[in-house]
Design a protein around this motif. Structure first.
Motif, PDB file in Angstrom:
ATOM      1  N   ARG A  85     -16.512   6.028   8.939  1.00 36.41           N
ATOM      2  CA  ARG A  85     -16.350   7.479   9.524  1.00 36.41           C
ATOM      3  C   ARG A  85     -15.719   6.834  10.682  1.00 36.41           C
ATOM      4  NH1 ARG A  85     -22.364   7.460   9.734  1.00 36.41           N
ATOM      5  NH2 ARG A  85     -22.643   7.825  12.574  1.00 36.41           N
ATOM      6  N   ILE A  86     -16.131   6.097  11.785  1.00 36.06           N
ATOM      7  CA  ILE A  86     -15.098   6.197  12.935  1.00 36.06           C
ATOM      8  C   ILE A  86     -14.207   5.211  12.514  1.00 36.06           C
ATOM      9  CG2 ILE A  86     -15.187   5.339  15.277  1.00 36.06           C
ATOM     10  CD1 ILE A  86     -17.561   6.510  15.380  1.00 36.06           C
ATOM     11  N   CYS A  87     -13.940   4.147  12.304  1.00 37.54           N
ATOM     12  CA  CYS A  87     -13.186   3.573  12.321  1.00 37.54           C
ATOM     13  C   CYS A  87     -11.709   3.491  11.060  1.00 37.54           C
ATOM     14  CB  CYS A  87     -13.614   1.588  12.021  1.00 37.54           C
ATOM     15  SG  CYS A  87     -14.406   0.659  13.229  1.00 37.54           S
ATOM     16  N   LEU A  88     -11.745   3.772  10.028  1.00 34.45           N
ATOM     17  CA  LEU A  88     -11.179   4.320   8.852  1.00 34.45           C
ATOM     18  C   LEU A  88     -10.120   5.288   9.104  1.00 34.45           C
ATOM     19  CD1 LEU A  88     -12.905   3.377   5.565  1.00 34.45           C
ATOM     20  CD2 LEU A  88     -11.507   2.410   7.139  1.00 34.45           C
ATOM     21  N   PRO A  89     -10.127   6.653   9.834  1.00 33.09           N
ATOM     22  CA  PRO A  89      -9.621   7.821  10.382  1.00 33.09           C
ATOM     23  C   PRO A  89      -8.465   6.903  10.605  1.00 33.09           C
ATOM     24  CG  PRO A  89     -12.001   8.411   9.636  1.00 33.09           C
ATOM     25  CD  PRO A  89     -11.880   7.194   9.783  1.00 33.09           C
ATOM     26  N   LEU A  90      -9.503   5.891  12.071  1.00 36.30           N
ATOM     27  CA  LEU A  90      -7.927   5.555  13.049  1.00 36.30           C
ATOM     28  C   LEU A  90      -6.956   4.733  12.258  1.00 36.30           C
ATOM     29  CD1 LEU A  90      -7.756   5.777  16.286  1.00 36.30           C
ATOM     30  CD2 LEU A  90      -9.220   3.469  16.346  1.00 36.30           C
ATOM     31  N   TYR A  91      -6.903   4.194  11.315  1.00 32.00           N
ATOM     32  CA  TYR A  91      -6.082   2.694  11.011  1.00 32.00           C
ATOM     33  C   TYR A  91      -5.692   3.637  10.266  1.00 32.00           C
ATOM     34  CZ  TYR A  91     -10.289  -0.177  11.742  1.00 32.00           C
ATOM     35  OH  TYR A  91     -11.626  -1.441  12.350  1.00 32.00           O
ATOM     36  N   ALA A  92      -6.009   4.889   9.463  1.00 33.14           N
ATOM     37  CA  ALA A  92      -5.033   6.360   8.171  1.00 33.14           C
ATOM     38  C   ALA A  92      -3.777   6.307   9.721  1.00 33.14           C
ATOM     39  CB  ALA A  92      -5.846   6.982   8.178  1.00 33.14           C
ATOM     40  N   VAL A  93      -4.794   6.553  10.685  1.00 33.02           N
ATOM     41  CA  VAL A  93      -3.728   7.736  11.530  1.00 33.02           C
ATOM     42  C   VAL A  93      -2.521   6.380  12.565  1.00 33.02           C
ATOM     43  CG1 VAL A  93      -3.429   8.376  14.383  1.00 33.02           C
ATOM     44  CG2 VAL A  93      -4.779   9.138  13.015  1.00 33.02           C
ATOM     45  N   GLU A  94      -2.378   5.600  12.776  1.00 29.40           N
ATOM     46  CA  GLU A  94      -2.023   4.046  12.581  1.00 29.40           C
ATOM     47  C   GLU A  94      -0.953   4.202  11.628  1.00 29.40           C
ATOM     48  OE1 GLU A  94      -0.543  -0.059  15.508  1.00 29.40           O
ATOM     49  OE2 GLU A  94      -1.511   3.063  15.628  1.00 29.40           O
ATOM     50  N   LEU A  95      -1.495   3.534  10.192  1.00 31.54           N
ATOM     51  CA  LEU A  95      -0.112   4.162   9.836  1.00 31.54           C
ATOM     52  C   LEU A  95       0.721   5.266   9.093  1.00 31.54           C
ATOM     53  CD1 LEU A  95      -3.018   2.781   6.790  1.00 31.54           C
ATOM     54  CD2 LEU A  95      -0.436   1.153   7.848  1.00 31.54           C
ATOM     55  N   LEU A  96      -0.095   6.540   9.627  1.00 28.67           N
ATOM     56  CA  LEU A  96       1.153   7.320   9.700  1.00 28.67           C
ATOM     57  C   LEU A  96       1.515   7.630  10.905  1.00 28.67           C
ATOM     58  CD1 LEU A  96       1.453   9.974   8.351  1.00 28.67           C
ATOM     59  CD2 LEU A  96      -0.530  11.337   9.808  1.00 28.67           C
TER      60      LEU A  96
END
Length: 262
Positions: free
Chosen positions: A14-25
């Motif tokens: 719940r903390i790391c996956l949104p950050l990974y998604a933002v990096e890809l975006l």
């Protein structure tokens, strides 16, 4: 054990996956801005800003992942949550292993997210193309598959040993009455420096014998051919496994016999 892993996954994801998604975006937006039209938009200022943002998020991706994984071990087992965690019908070993395995998983995911983001920015040979090329080479030369598997095994064991070493330092720092987190950093510095100094001292003290022995081993392994490479890889795996086992045993002993949650 599976329930512990599921709980750890939810807490970390719940903390790391949104950050990974933002990096890809952000990587995808940068890819659009790198085009001829995007580079001329507002004199290229958006492109420069997004590039700086991408670099900052890339650094944050690894830093946040590391902080979350360390925090999960420290607060969950050595903090106030420890009163609840150690009442669960699972062993101390399972607690440690679940944290270490999830740390490895999230570390790999952060690395994959970074590679995919670089792939989005790539204008040459992409990461995906490199992976396809690797699979083709392996299919053409199946004898290389064992080497790849041994390399993966060595990477996994080394990564787990590094995670368990950090856990050991945190557990040792927890033995202090005050400034426990600071003492964990001190233990990390002391132990890592001690290992390097001892290794360097041993090599210098027996330099001639070490060189002669290394030369003899290299000659022997060279005569063995491919089998010699397997021996080297398996030896590296055993060394990493032994280091991880020592760190695991030390952490388990402290959590079992020296735990103080006050």
């Amino acid at each position: 054990m599976l329930k512990l892993l599921k709980y750890e996954w939810k807490a970390c994801a719940r903390i790391c996956l949104p950050l990974y998604a933002v990096e890809l975006l952000v990587a995808f937006i940068n890819r659009l801005l790198y085009s001829d039209i995007g580079s001329k938009l507002l004199y290229g200022i958006p492109s420069i800003v997004m590039t700086m943002l991408y670099a900052a998020i890339m650094v944050a991706l690894f830093v946040v992942t590391a902080v979350v994984l360390v925090q999960r071990f420290y607060k969950n087992l050595l903090g106030s949550e420890g009163y609840l965690m150690f009442t669960l019908p699972v062993s101390v070993s399972q607690h440690i292993l679940s944290k270490a395995v999830m740390a490895l998983v999230m570390g790999v995911l952060s690395f994959v997210a970074a590679l995919v983001s670089i792939d989005l920015l790539s204008h040459g040979m992409s990461v995906g193309q490199g992976f396809v090329s690797l699979l083709r080479n392996l299919s053409a030369y199946p004898s290389d598959i064992p080497f790849m598997l041994e390399g993966i095994l060595w990477f996994v064991l080394t990564a787990l040993a590094c995670v368990l070493f950090i856990y050991l330092c945190i557990a040792l720092g927890h033995l202090a009455k005050k400034h426990r987190l600071l003492m964990a950093f001190v233990w990390y510095f002391v132990l890592s420096t001690a290992v390097q100094v001892i290794g360097l001292f041993v090599m210098m003290a027996s330099a001639e014998k070490t060189i002669a022995a290394s030369h003899a081993v290299l000659v022997f392994l060279n005569g063995m051919g491919a089998a010699g490479v397997h021996v080297i890889m398996l030896t590296l795996c055993l060394v990493s496994a032994a280091a991880g086992a020592v760190c695991f045993a030390g952490t388990r002993y402290i959590l079992t016999h020296k735990l103080n949650l006050e």
